[in-house]
Design an enzyme around this catalytic site. Structure first.
Site, short mmCIF file in Angstrom:
data_model
loop_
_atom_site.label_atom_id
_atom_site.label_comp_id
_atom_site.label_asym_id
_atom_site.label_seq_id
_atom_site.Cartn_x
_atom_site.Cartn_y
_atom_site.Cartn_z
N ASP A 71 -9.21 -15.15 31.89
CA ASP A 71 -9.62 -16.38 31.20
C ASP A 71 -9.76 -17.55 32.17
O ASP A 71 -9.08 -17.61 33.19
CB ASP A 71 -8.55 -16.70 30.12
CG ASP A 71 -9.07 -17.67 29.09
OD1 ASP A 71 -10.30 -17.87 29.01
OD2 ASP A 71 -8.25 -18.24 28.35
N ASN A 121 -16.00 -13.25 20.99
CA ASN A 121 -16.89 -13.92 21.95
C ASN A 121 -18.37 -13.85 21.54
O ASN A 121 -19.19 -14.61 22.06
CB ASN A 121 -16.71 -13.35 23.36
CG ASN A 121 -15.39 -13.72 24.02
OD1 ASN A 121 -14.88 -12.97 24.86
ND2 ASN A 121 -14.82 -14.85 23.67
C1 IPE Z 1 -9.94 -14.04 25.67
O1 IPE Z 1 -10.37 -15.27 26.12
C2 IPE Z 1 -11.06 -13.03 25.75
C3 IPE Z 1 -11.44 -12.62 27.10
C4 IPE Z 1 -10.83 -12.98 28.21
C5 IPE Z 1 -12.56 -11.72 27.18
P1 IPE Z 1 -10.97 -16.38 25.12
O2 IPE Z 1 -11.27 -17.55 25.96
O3 IPE Z 1 -12.06 -15.79 24.32
O4 IPE Z 1 -9.73 -16.63 24.16
P2 IPE Z 1 -9.29 -17.94 23.36
O5 IPE Z 1 -10.50 -18.38 22.59
O6 IPE Z 1 -8.86 -18.94 24.36
O7 IPE Z 1 -8.15 -17.49 22.50
C1 IPE Z 2 -13.16 -15.97 30.15
O1 IPE Z 2 -13.44 -17.28 30.48
C2 IPE Z 2 -14.39 -15.11 30.06
C3 IPE Z 2 -14.73 -14.68 28.69
C4 IPE Z 2 -14.03 -14.93 27.63
C5 IPE Z 2 -15.94 -13.90 28.53
P1 IPE Z 2 -13.86 -18.36 29.38
O2 IPE Z 2 -15.34 -18.33 29.23
O3 IPE Z 2 -13.10 -18.14 28.12
O4 IPE Z 2 -13.40 -19.67 30.09
P2 IPE Z 2 -12.70 -20.93 29.43
O5 IPE Z 2 -11.50 -20.45 28.68
O6 IPE Z 2 -13.72 -21.58 28.53
O7 IPE Z 2 -12.33 -21.80 30.60
MG MG Z 3 -11.31 -18.82 27.46
#
Ligand code: IPE
Ligand code: IPE
Ligand code: MG
Length: 257
Positions: free
Chosen positions: A26, A74
């Site tokens: 993340d 996602n």
């Molecule tokens: C969790 O991250 C999913 C992945 C790393 C693929 P998200 O960014 O989607 O999760 P939330 O929204 O912070 O819970």
């Molecule tokens: C994790 O990074 C990747 C996926 C969930 C696909 P994020 O895209 O959730 O990054 P933040 O949480 O917005 O920084």
């Molecule tokens: Mg995230």
């Protein structure tokens, strides 16, 4: 081929490494935002961390590494970001195939894969087939994956198998449930690492995480490379795993099972 173990890695390996590590990768968006870049640049830089963590886990001798790459939730992100992520995934699968084969890593995918576009599914299938005979580590990519969705899928399979007479309802046990998960027959999930400072599971591996150690680190995923992974493994090794037992053996996590 993979480079030899560094002195630090040798010490970590000697103490006993987790058999199976799950990664909630993340913080890509925040990494990009901090630099005034589009979110996709964060995802692109994050792919380099994926490579670094796979190599390090393989060198240390972890049997399984499970990466949360794209959640069922996602899909709700803006179409542009979803399309960008699917493009990066495709590039990754096409570019990394050779290294996975050379380092004897079996690729597996877990999730509602039918939702993935053909441009991702096709190279994914090819690479899973090509690496099916590899035995040094299993790399599972969680794609279009949700822990609750996985439990629903498992329940459906269970009911179908009972209806078809392949399973007696009286013989349903933990094993019967576990083997019907998308994540299937992987070793016990010893450790989950989440980057970016968030302290939640976000629908990752709900069944398998029952007794996993959780390590939350503030580092954003694109900055999470070899040394950060080793730090997290060392944190795991300082934990004492008890699995509900009353006695404290005072051992390190890797050795207390
Ligand atoms: C969790 O991250 C999913 C992945 C790393 C693929 P998200 O960014 O989607 O999760 P939330 O929204 O912070 O819970
Ligand atoms: C994790 O990074 C990747 C996926 C969930 C696909 P994020 O895209 O959730 O990054 P933040 O949480 O917005 O920084
Ligand atoms: Mg995230």
């Amino acid at each position: 081929m993979s480079k030899p173990l560094s002195p630090r890695e040798s010490e970590i390996k000697a103490r006993g490494v987790p058999r199976h590590v799950g990664m909630i990768m993340d913080g890509n968006g925040r990494w990009a935002k901090a630099r005034g870049l589009p979110r996709l640049s964060g995802h692109r830089e994050g792919a380099k961390s994926v490579r670094a963590v796979i190599r390090t886990a393989r060198r240390l001798g972890c049997e399984a590494l499970t990466l949360y790459a794209f959640s069922a939730q996602n899909w709700e992100r803006p179409m542009e970001e979803v399309e960008g992520l699917m493009g990066l995934l495709r590039d990754y699968l096409i570019k990394e195939g050779q290294e996975l084969l050379e380092t004897d890593i079996r690729l597996h995918a877990a999730g509602d894969l039918d939702r993935l576009p053909e441009k991702v599914l096709a190279p994914l299938r090819v690479l899973c087939e090509k690496t099916a005979g590899c035995g040094s580590m299993t790399l599972t990519l969680c794609l279009s994956y949700g822990g609750r969705e996985e439990l629903v899928h498992m329940a459906r399979r269970l009911v179908e198998d009972v209806q078809h007479g392949d399973l007696e309802s009286s013989s349903i046990d933990e094993h019967a449930l576990a083997e019907r998960l998308w994540t299937g027959s992987l070793p016990e999930l010893d450790l989950i690492i989440r980057t970016s400072g968030e302290q939640r599971i976000s629908n990752f591996l709900l069944w398998s995480s029952a007794y996993s150690e959780l390590v939350f680190v503030p580092t954003l995923w694109p900055d999470f490379r070899e040394e950060a992974f080793l730090d997290a493994i060392e944190e795991y090794q300082r934990r004492e795993r008890r699995f509900g037992r009353a006695t404290s053996r005072g051992g390190v996590a890797g050795a207390s099972q």
